[in-house]
Design a protein around this motif. Structure first.
Motif, PDB file in Angstrom:
ATOM      1  N   UNK A  78      13.296  50.800  21.928  1.00 35.47           N
ATOM      2  CA  UNK A  78      12.754  51.564  20.815  1.00 35.47           C
ATOM      3  C   UNK A  78      11.301  51.172  20.560  1.00 35.47           C
ATOM      4  N   UNK A  79      10.690  51.778  19.534  1.00 34.10           N
ATOM      5  CA  UNK A  79       9.273  51.533  19.239  1.00 34.10           C
ATOM      6  C   UNK A  79       9.010  50.104  18.779  1.00 34.10           C
ATOM      7  N   UNK A  80      10.051  49.405  18.319  1.00 35.42           N
ATOM      8  CA  UNK A  80       9.890  48.025  17.857  1.00 35.42           C
ATOM      9  C   UNK A  80      10.104  47.011  18.974  1.00 35.42           C
ATOM     10  N   UNK A  81      10.281  47.475  20.218  1.00 42.33           N
ATOM     11  CA  UNK A  81      10.468  46.561  21.334  1.00 42.33           C
ATOM     12  C   UNK A  81      11.856  45.970  21.421  1.00 42.33           C
ATOM     13  N   UNK A  82      12.856  46.707  20.923  1.00 45.98           N
ATOM     14  CA  UNK A  82      14.235  46.226  20.957  1.00 45.98           C
ATOM     15  C   UNK A  82      15.070  47.119  21.859  1.00 45.98           C
ATOM     16  N   UNK A  83      16.076  46.522  22.512  1.00 46.07           N
ATOM     17  CA  UNK A  83      16.996  47.329  23.294  1.00 46.07           C
ATOM     18  C   UNK A  83      18.005  47.976  22.356  1.00 46.07           C
ATOM     19  N   UNK A  84      18.302  49.246  22.614  1.00 46.43           N
ATOM     20  CA  UNK A  84      19.175  50.011  21.733  1.00 46.43           C
ATOM     21  C   UNK A  84      20.165  50.802  22.578  1.00 46.43           C
ATOM     22  N   UNK A  85      21.253  51.263  21.976  1.00 47.35           N
ATOM     23  CA  UNK A  85      22.177  52.132  22.716  1.00 47.35           C
ATOM     24  C   UNK A  85      21.493  53.440  23.090  1.00 47.35           C
ATOM     25  N   UNK A  86      22.103  54.163  23.996  1.00 46.86           N
ATOM     26  CA  UNK A  86      21.558  55.467  24.388  1.00 46.86           C
ATOM     27  C   UNK A  86      21.372  56.345  23.165  1.00 46.86           C
ATOM     28  N   UNK A  87      20.175  56.896  22.965  1.00 51.67           N
ATOM     29  CA  UNK A  87      19.945  57.746  21.794  1.00 51.67           C
ATOM     30  C   UNK A  87      20.549  59.131  21.935  1.00 51.67           C
ATOM     31  N   UNK A  88      21.168  59.426  23.076  1.00 50.15           N
ATOM     32  CA  UNK A  88      21.735  60.755  23.287  1.00 50.15           C
ATOM     33  C   UNK A  88      20.716  61.696  23.904  1.00 50.15           C
ATOM     34  N   UNK A  89      21.078  62.954  23.979  1.00 46.80           N
ATOM     35  CA  UNK A  89      20.214  63.952  24.611  1.00 46.80           C
ATOM     36  C   UNK A  89      18.944  64.124  23.792  1.00 46.80           C
ATOM     37  N   UNK A  90      17.820  64.265  24.483  1.00 48.97           N
ATOM     38  CA  UNK A  90      16.518  64.393  23.823  1.00 48.97           C
ATOM     39  C   UNK A  90      16.500  65.591  22.879  1.00 48.97           C
ATOM     40  N   UNK A  91      15.727  65.459  21.811  1.00 47.49           N
ATOM     41  CA  UNK A  91      15.641  66.513  20.801  1.00 47.49           C
ATOM     42  C   UNK A  91      15.168  67.823  21.429  1.00 47.49           C
ATOM     43  N   UNK A  92      15.840  68.905  21.067  1.00 49.95           N
ATOM     44  CA  UNK A  92      15.466  70.224  21.559  1.00 49.95           C
ATOM     45  C   UNK A  92      16.168  70.650  22.826  1.00 49.95           C
ATOM     46  N   UNK A  93      16.876  69.709  23.472  1.00 48.87           N
ATOM     47  CA  UNK A  93      17.592  70.029  24.707  1.00 48.87           C
ATOM     48  C   UNK A  93      19.062  70.291  24.388  1.00 48.87           C
ATOM     49  N   UNK A  94      19.706  71.197  25.133  1.00 50.47           N
ATOM     50  CA  UNK A  94      21.113  71.518  24.836  1.00 50.47           C
ATOM     51  C   UNK A  94      22.046  70.371  25.189  1.00 50.47           C
ATOM     52  N   UNK A  95      23.131  70.264  24.452  1.00 48.80           N
ATOM     53  CA  UNK A  95      24.100  69.185  24.678  1.00 48.80           C
ATOM     54  C   UNK A  95      24.898  69.443  25.947  1.00 48.80           C
ATOM     55  N   UNK A  96      25.185  68.378  26.684  1.00 51.51           N
ATOM     56  CA  UNK A  96      25.980  68.484  27.887  1.00 51.51           C
ATOM     57  C   UNK A  96      27.456  68.285  27.586  1.00 51.51           C
ATOM     58  N   UNK A  97      28.301  68.652  28.539  1.00 55.41           N
ATOM     59  CA  UNK A  97      29.710  68.270  28.498  1.00 55.41           C
ATOM     60  C   UNK A  97      29.857  67.014  29.326  1.00 55.41           C
ATOM     61  N   UNK A  98      30.579  66.037  28.804  1.00 50.64           N
ATOM     62  CA  UNK A  98      30.816  64.839  29.595  1.00 50.64           C
ATOM     63  C   UNK A  98      31.745  65.167  30.748  1.00 50.64           C
ATOM     64  N   UNK A  99      31.692  64.362  31.800  1.00 51.49           N
ATOM     65  CA  UNK A  99      32.597  64.575  32.916  1.00 51.49           C
ATOM     66  C   UNK A  99      34.055  64.420  32.482  1.00 51.49           C
TER      67      UNK A  99
END
Length: 417
Positions: A284-305
């Motif tokens: 993240x912007x604070x230099x910390x590791x974070x979980x996956x933030x998910x699909x980028x803003x504005x992009x359609x959601x995927x179906x998981x396998x």
């Protein structure tokens, strides 16, 4: 002091003594006398003629002290009020110019708004560096390594360590020793940009792996959260591929023939650098590791396998970005690596899809197998519940990365039997 100026101020001072004139009145009287002589002279001359001058506000006189010569002493007039702006204004044609002392108040320099802090620059590719060194270019080895790391389905690495497990994919039984040190490096756009340690430990541990065996050799290494150029600056925000590397030496092989009959052991000494892309790291912007933030803003959601493969008779749409004739995901096709990481950068997980999980996709894409029929290969694809979402993805993807390989709407379901 010249005669005209001295006489003018002397007479004005005499008048002041008799009439208690103000400082402004003294100045006016002296000016009038100088005008009468039709000589334009500066009111003050820099030197011993002016012993002291104090300014108030915008140069208004608060006190005047004149020191004379042998003509006699000039009395002081102190404490006179400052003149009003109307009184102090005179015509340029009629009044002699007055030299003003500079104001002692410091001038205020307009302060500029600070520029926004720019993210740290990532190290550039160094074609002379050898993986996993800083700046090394990562080039996945085609095919299947003899020793590799077991596949991980971890969606994102969070924390300070990463664990990897050896996997024997050679087709032989393997025995040997491996270093207990696991180097984890952060890779961006195919270049090593971050790591944590540059001095691997010297200790080793033995391993003895049967064919297609894994789980015996498991080691943990520190995650790379900082730039490899200095080891202290946090990685800029975004996703990174986490590659791990470990030294191993094979000291014995037991080969198998086509009938899967073991042969005689072969003593050998083969040094290997076992490496692989095992997971993703988001910062993240604070230099910390974070979980996956998910699909980028504005992009359609995927179906998981997991969701898509659960229903073998349901139709979904897969946007295929790259395809390969490789049959098993353990086999590496370098052509799939870059589109795979580009999809992951956008937050789309699990991008590798076998053709058998969307039967008929290979024919729809024009992929032909070795026998001229369908292909048992696989590719990089993103699964969507509707064609509209797939079209939205394509419209966003192609300006960034070029044309997609194809869009196929068919039943999705994976038979691993």
């Amino acid at each position: 002091m010249n005669d005209d100026l001295h006489d003018a101020f002397a007479r004005a001072a005499d008048d002041a003594a008799d009439q208690a004139m103000t400082a402004d009145q003294i100045r006016r009287a002296a000016t009038e006398r100088i005008r009468a002589r039709r000589r334009r002279r500066p009111a003050f001359v820099v030197g011993s003629a002016v012993a002291g001058l104090a300014l108030v506000g915008g140069g208004a006189f608060a006190a005047v002290q004149l020191s004379g010569d042998d003509r006699g002493e000039i009395p002081d007039v102190i404490g006179s009020p400052a003149p009003t702006p109307q009184d102090s204004q005179t015509s340029e044609e009629t009044e002699a110019p007055v030299t003003e002392a500079p104001s002692e108040e410091p001038s205020e320099t307009p302060t500029e708004a600070p520029e926004p802090e720019q993210p740290a620059a990532l190290p550039e590719a160094d074609l002379t560096a050898v993986f996993p060194a800083c700046g090394a270019v990562v080039e996945p080895t085609s095919g299947r390594q003899q020793l590799t790391f077991s596949p991980t389905w971890t969606e994102g690495a969070v924390g300070d360590t990463v664990t990897a497990t050896f996997w024997n994919s050679s087709g032989d039984d393997l025995a040997g020793v491996a270093s207990t040190h696991l180097t984890a490096v952060a890779v961006k756009d195919g270049v090593v940009v971050g790591w944590t340690e540059q001095s691997p430990e010297a200790s080793t541990a033995p391993f003895d792996l049967d064919v297609r065996d894994f789980g015996q050799v498991q080691t943990t290494g520190a995650l790379a959260h900082t730039l490899c150029t200095d080891g202290t600056t946090p990685l800029p925000a975004g996703r990174y591929s986490v590659w791990v590397a470990q030294q191993a030496t094979v000291t014995e092989r037991v080969p198998y023939d086509e009938s899967y009959v073991a042969g005689a052991p072969v003593v050998t000494e083969e040094d290997m650098l076992v490496s692989g892309d095992v997971t993703s790291l988001w910062m993240d912007d604070a230099g910390r590791s974070v979980p996956s933030p998910g699909v980028a803003a504005g992009w359609p959601a995927q179906m998981s396998q997991d969701e898509a493969f659960r229903y073998s008779d349901a139709f979904q749409t897969i946007v295929w970005l790259a395809v390969s004739d490789r049959e098993y995901l353990a086999d590496i096709d370098p052509a799939l690596y870059r589109p795979g990481t580009q999809v992951l950068d956008l937050g789309y997980l699990e991008p590798e899809v076998p053709f058998r999980c969307q039967p008929g996709a290979d024919q729809a894409l024009g992929v032909v197998g070795p026998d001229g029929g369908g292909s048992s290969g696989s590719g990089i694809g993103v699964i969507f519940a509707t064609e509209a979402e797939a079209e939205q993805f394509v419209a966003l993807w192609e300006p960034l990365h070029g044309p997609v390989t194809g869009v196929v709407t068919l039943a999705v379901g994976c038979d691993f039997s």
